[in-house]
Motif scaffolding. Structure first.
Motif, mmCIF file in Angstrom:
data_model
loop_
_atom_site.group_PDB
_atom_site.id
_atom_site.type_symbol
_atom_site.label_atom_id
_atom_site.label_comp_id
_atom_site.label_asym_id
_atom_site.label_seq_id
_atom_site.Cartn_x
_atom_site.Cartn_y
_atom_site.Cartn_z
ATOM 1 N N ASP A 183 23.954 42.798 42.080
ATOM 2 C CA ASP A 183 25.012 43.524 41.388
ATOM 3 C C ASP A 183 25.053 44.981 41.838
ATOM 4 O OD1 ASP A 183 25.732 41.277 39.962
ATOM 5 O OD2 ASP A 183 24.583 41.830 38.176
ATOM 6 N N LEU A 209 26.640 45.156 45.315
ATOM 7 C CA LEU A 209 28.088 44.989 45.237
ATOM 8 C C LEU A 209 28.762 46.219 44.636
ATOM 9 C CD1 LEU A 209 28.385 41.255 44.149
ATOM 10 C CD2 LEU A 209 28.842 42.246 46.397
ATOM 11 N N ASP A 210 28.170 46.764 43.585
ATOM 12 C CA ASP A 210 28.728 47.944 42.955
ATOM 13 C C ASP A 210 28.750 49.122 43.927
ATOM 14 O OD1 ASP A 210 29.778 49.355 40.623
ATOM 15 O OD2 ASP A 210 27.858 50.430 40.631
ATOM 16 N N ALA A 266 31.328 48.570 46.661
ATOM 17 C CA ALA A 266 32.680 48.842 46.172
ATOM 18 C C ALA A 266 32.914 50.348 46.062
ATOM 19 C CB ALA A 266 32.902 48.164 44.824
#
Length: 135
Positions: free
Chosen positions: A5, A8-9, A12
């Motif tokens: 996570d 991915l965070d 992004a």
């Protein structure tokens, strides 16, 4: 947050930051982000229109409009493909090459702060990892 996570965070967030910087550079030269991408793609190749459309992830009619606008500004030119008489290739004009070089330098300048805190080894590693992700 678990590691995937967090990756991915962060990915992004970096993506949004990069897009914001690229959009500002493009706007400063009265270009859209997609037009900036077109000039970047054409720096080292002269693709057929269909290949350019694939590169951009757009349909041919959208790419035709992009190329028309860039041609009106004197940045790109179309030429008949030597290997396929039905196809048209698009490439940078001398003015387009000059602008692409300016944009490349400007993008490098505005992106530099994002990696300034990384060691040379980390920047190299990041480049390799990003390349793998895009492969």
């Amino acid at each position: 947050m678990t590691e995937p996570d967090e990756v991915l965070d962060n990915l992004a967030q970096v993506s949004f930051a990069v897009m914001a910087q690229l959009s500002q550079v493009a706007a400063a030269h009265e270009l859209s982000l997609t037009q900036l991408r077109v000039l970047g793609i054409l720096r080292d190749r002269t693709p057929k229109m269909a290949e350019l459309a694939t590169h951009l992830g757009l349909d041919r009619s959208s790419v035709s409009g992009l190329v028309d606008r860039a041609a009106r500004r004197g940045l790109v030119a179309r030429e008949a493909s030597r290997d396929d008489g039905r196809s048209v290739r698009v490439g940078l004009t001398p003015e387009g090459r000059k602008l692409a070089a300016e944009l490349t330098a400007e993008v490098a300048r505005v992106m530099a702060p994002m990696t300034a805190g990384l060691s040379a080894t980390d920047r190299t590693r990041l480049g390799v990892l990003l390349g793998r992700m895009l492969a």
